[in-house]
Motif scaffolding. Structure first.
Motif, PDB file in Angstrom:
ATOM      1  N   GLN A  78      -0.027   5.974  -5.692  1.00  0.00           N
ATOM      2  CA  GLN A  78       0.150   4.983  -6.629  1.00  0.00           C
ATOM      3  C   GLN A  78       1.569   4.462  -6.274  1.00  0.00           C
ATOM      4  OE1 GLN A  78      -1.763   3.233  -8.908  1.00  0.00           O
ATOM      5  NE2 GLN A  78      -3.433   4.652  -9.090  1.00  0.00           N
ATOM      6  N   SER A  79       2.474   5.292  -6.330  1.00  0.00           N
ATOM      7  CA  SER A  79       3.908   4.647  -6.137  1.00  0.00           C
ATOM      8  C   SER A  79       4.201   4.071  -4.628  1.00  0.00           C
ATOM      9  CB  SER A  79       4.984   6.010  -6.439  1.00  0.00           C
ATOM     10  OG  SER A  79       4.848   7.115  -5.373  1.00  0.00           O
ATOM     11  N   VAL A  80       3.551   4.820  -3.691  1.00  0.00           N
ATOM     12  CA  VAL A  80       3.698   4.372  -2.297  1.00  0.00           C
ATOM     13  C   VAL A  80       2.936   2.984  -2.039  1.00  0.00           C
ATOM     14  CG1 VAL A  80       3.600   5.161  -0.057  1.00  0.00           C
ATOM     15  CG2 VAL A  80       4.001   6.925  -1.420  1.00  0.00           C
ATOM     16  N   PHE A  81       2.075   2.857  -2.989  1.00  0.00           N
ATOM     17  CA  PHE A  81       1.166   1.357  -2.647  1.00  0.00           C
ATOM     18  C   PHE A  81       2.352   0.325  -3.189  1.00  0.00           C
ATOM     19  CE2 PHE A  81      -1.137  -1.883  -4.870  1.00  0.00           C
ATOM     20  CZ  PHE A  81      -1.759  -2.255  -3.838  1.00  0.00           C
ATOM     21  N   GLU A  82       3.214   0.749  -3.809  1.00  0.00           N
ATOM     22  CA  GLU A  82       4.334  -0.124  -4.319  1.00  0.00           C
ATOM     23  C   GLU A  82       5.278  -0.556  -3.090  1.00  0.00           C
ATOM     24  OE1 GLU A  82       3.940  -1.917  -7.177  1.00  0.00           O
ATOM     25  OE2 GLU A  82       2.196  -0.488  -7.779  1.00  0.00           O
ATOM     26  N   ILE A  83       5.615   0.748  -2.530  1.00  0.00           N
ATOM     27  CA  ILE A  83       6.538   0.598  -1.230  1.00  0.00           C
ATOM     28  C   ILE A  83       5.725  -0.066  -0.176  1.00  0.00           C
ATOM     29  CG2 ILE A  83       7.349   1.685   0.538  1.00  0.00           C
ATOM     30  CD1 ILE A  83       7.699   4.232  -1.106  1.00  0.00           C
ATOM     31  N   HIS A  84       4.305  -0.048  -0.163  1.00  0.00           N
ATOM     32  CA  HIS A  84       3.763  -0.781   1.136  1.00  0.00           C
ATOM     33  C   HIS A  84       3.934  -2.280   0.803  1.00  0.00           C
ATOM     34  CE1 HIS A  84       0.183  -2.066   3.424  1.00  0.00           C
ATOM     35  NE2 HIS A  84      -0.171  -2.945   2.663  1.00  0.00           N
ATOM     36  N   GLN A  85       3.871  -2.820  -0.709  1.00  0.00           N
ATOM     37  CA  GLN A  85       3.881  -4.253  -1.106  1.00  0.00           C
ATOM     38  C   GLN A  85       5.208  -5.018  -0.749  1.00  0.00           C
ATOM     39  OE1 GLN A  85       1.230  -5.949  -1.845  1.00  0.00           O
ATOM     40  NE2 GLN A  85       0.065  -3.914  -1.703  1.00  0.00           N
ATOM     41  N   THR A  86       6.389  -3.916  -0.669  1.00  0.00           N
ATOM     42  CA  THR A  86       7.699  -4.585  -0.260  1.00  0.00           C
ATOM     43  C   THR A  86       7.759  -4.975   0.943  1.00  0.00           C
ATOM     44  OG1 THR A  86       8.416  -2.326   0.253  1.00  0.00           O
ATOM     45  CG2 THR A  86       8.840  -2.760  -1.931  1.00  0.00           C
ATOM     46  N   GLY A  87       6.877  -4.465   1.911  1.00  0.00           N
ATOM     47  CA  GLY A  87       6.552  -5.096   3.370  1.00  0.00           C
ATOM     48  C   GLY A  87       5.961  -6.570   3.213  1.00  0.00           C
ATOM     49  N   HIS A  88       5.141  -6.629   2.635  1.00  0.00           N
ATOM     50  CA  HIS A  88       4.512  -8.026   2.258  1.00  0.00           C
ATOM     51  C   HIS A  88       5.848  -9.015   1.791  1.00  0.00           C
ATOM     52  CE1 HIS A  88       0.605  -6.938   3.582  1.00  0.00           C
ATOM     53  NE2 HIS A  88       0.349  -6.015   2.382  1.00  0.00           N
ATOM     54  N   GLY A  89       6.458  -8.552   0.924  1.00  0.00           N
ATOM     55  CA  GLY A  89       7.303  -9.177   0.153  1.00  0.00           C
ATOM     56  C   GLY A  89       8.461  -9.518   1.137  1.00  0.00           C
ATOM     57  N   ASN A  90       8.857  -8.607   1.821  1.00  0.00           N
ATOM     58  CA  ASN A  90      10.039  -8.955   2.912  1.00  0.00           C
ATOM     59  C   ASN A  90       9.519  -9.998   4.103  1.00  0.00           C
ATOM     60  OD1 ASN A  90      12.427  -8.076   4.564  1.00  0.00           O
ATOM     61  ND2 ASN A  90      10.910  -7.838   6.093  1.00  0.00           N
ATOM     62  N   ALA A  91       8.003 -10.047   4.429  1.00  0.00           N
ATOM     63  CA  ALA A  91       7.593 -10.889   5.241  1.00  0.00           C
ATOM     64  C   ALA A  91       7.438 -12.381   4.628  1.00  0.00           C
ATOM     65  CB  ALA A  91       6.263 -10.491   5.755  1.00  0.00           C
ATOM     66  N   LEU A  92       7.207 -12.312   3.440  1.00  0.00           N
ATOM     67  CA  LEU A  92       7.196 -13.522   2.506  1.00  0.00           C
ATOM     68  C   LEU A  92       8.625 -14.432   2.567  1.00  0.00           C
ATOM     69  CD1 LEU A  92       4.596 -12.912  -0.091  1.00  0.00           C
ATOM     70  CD2 LEU A  92       4.116 -14.233   1.659  1.00  0.00           C
TER      71      LEU A  92
END
Length: 263
Positions: free
Chosen positions: A227-241
């Motif tokens: 669950q917590s690493v899924f949130e880390i994954h989303q920071t990659g998308h946030g960085n790209a955006l």
């Protein structure tokens, strides 16, 4: 359209049937796959589940050429909502189906392909199987269902993420990610034989054994980590955006290059 389903001798066989696209996962395939898992889970005549794939490759991962309409403006909320359901929720649900499951993997199992194989209780790999997660090339720290550390151990997990290289079937067996490596021509017959043997065991005993192992992993932190690493994954998308794009759209060429290097 993309999933075949069959039940015989207390064994449900779920088959990815999109070989022309190396069984890449579009939205329709994933929805059909989830329906097949649910069907097998609730069928009292099914004791064991086999997940297999038609064609040369098990799965090339998420379909980067999907024809799904792309919104004019993509938000992190949109990405999060879609990925939380299709990738995290689906994989966790398949992992927790209270019946033994076996993945039969041949050829390439890339990134999102791991999200199909890892939730299974056992993995039997053909000797030509290659497992990889090259999404660091897209500015992402690993696929959504981050089983890497649990499946490979921390150092091997870092190696395949840092380099993007593929893990062979033999390597995967050595670290315990794969139960058996068999000749490609014997993959289906050996997986079937294993499933038939397991199906002779009492269903309640199988359910309790699976629950005991999964619960032990959860006590050790598996569920919380996923669950917590899924949130880390989303920071990659946030960085790209934040720099004006979405990884799937911006870094598609880098992803293709990484996969070729892994070959």
């Amino acid at each position: 359209m993309y999933i075949d389903y069959d039940v015989a001798d207390r064994i449900a066989t779920i088959t990815l049937n999109r070989p022309e696209a190396a069984n890449a996962q579009n939205a329709e395939l994933l929805e059909e796959l989830d329906q097949a898992w649910t069907r097998a889970a609730t069928d009292n005549d099914v004791a064991v589940i086999i997940l297999r794939a038609e064609g040369k490759h098990f799965s090339a991962g998420h379909d980067l050429k999907s024809n799904e309409p792309v919104p004019e403006k993509i938000t992190l909320e949109d990405i999060y909502r879609i990925e939380a359901r299709r990738y995290l929720e689906f994989s966790l649900r398949w992992r927790n189906v209270p019946k033994p499951s076996i993945a039969a993997v041949q050829g390439r199992c890339i990134a999102g392909g791991l999200l199909l194989a890892w939730p299974c209780d056992l993995i039997v790999a053909a000797d030509d199987a290659l497992f990889s997660d090259p999404v660091v090339a897209m500015g992402i720290g690993g696929v959504e269902y981050h089983g890497h550390t649990w499946e490979l151990g921390p150092r091997k997990a870092k190696e395949i993420l840092f380099t993007g290289r593929a893990v062979t079937a033999t390597e995967a067996e050595q670290v315990g990610m794969v139960n058996r490596v068999v000749p490609r021509a014997e993959l289906d017959t050996q997986v079937r034989a294993l499933a038939e043997h397991i199906a002779t065991m009492p269903s309640f005993g199988l359910r309790q054994a699976k629950r005991a192992v999964n619960q032990t992993l959860d006590v050790q932190g598996f569920y919380a980590a996923i669950q917590s690493v899924f949130e880390i994954h989303q920071t990659g998308h946030g960085n790209a955006l934040s720099v004006g794009g979405w990884p799937v759209l911006v870094n598609l060429d880098q992803m293709k290059t990484a996969i070729k290097k892994a070959d």
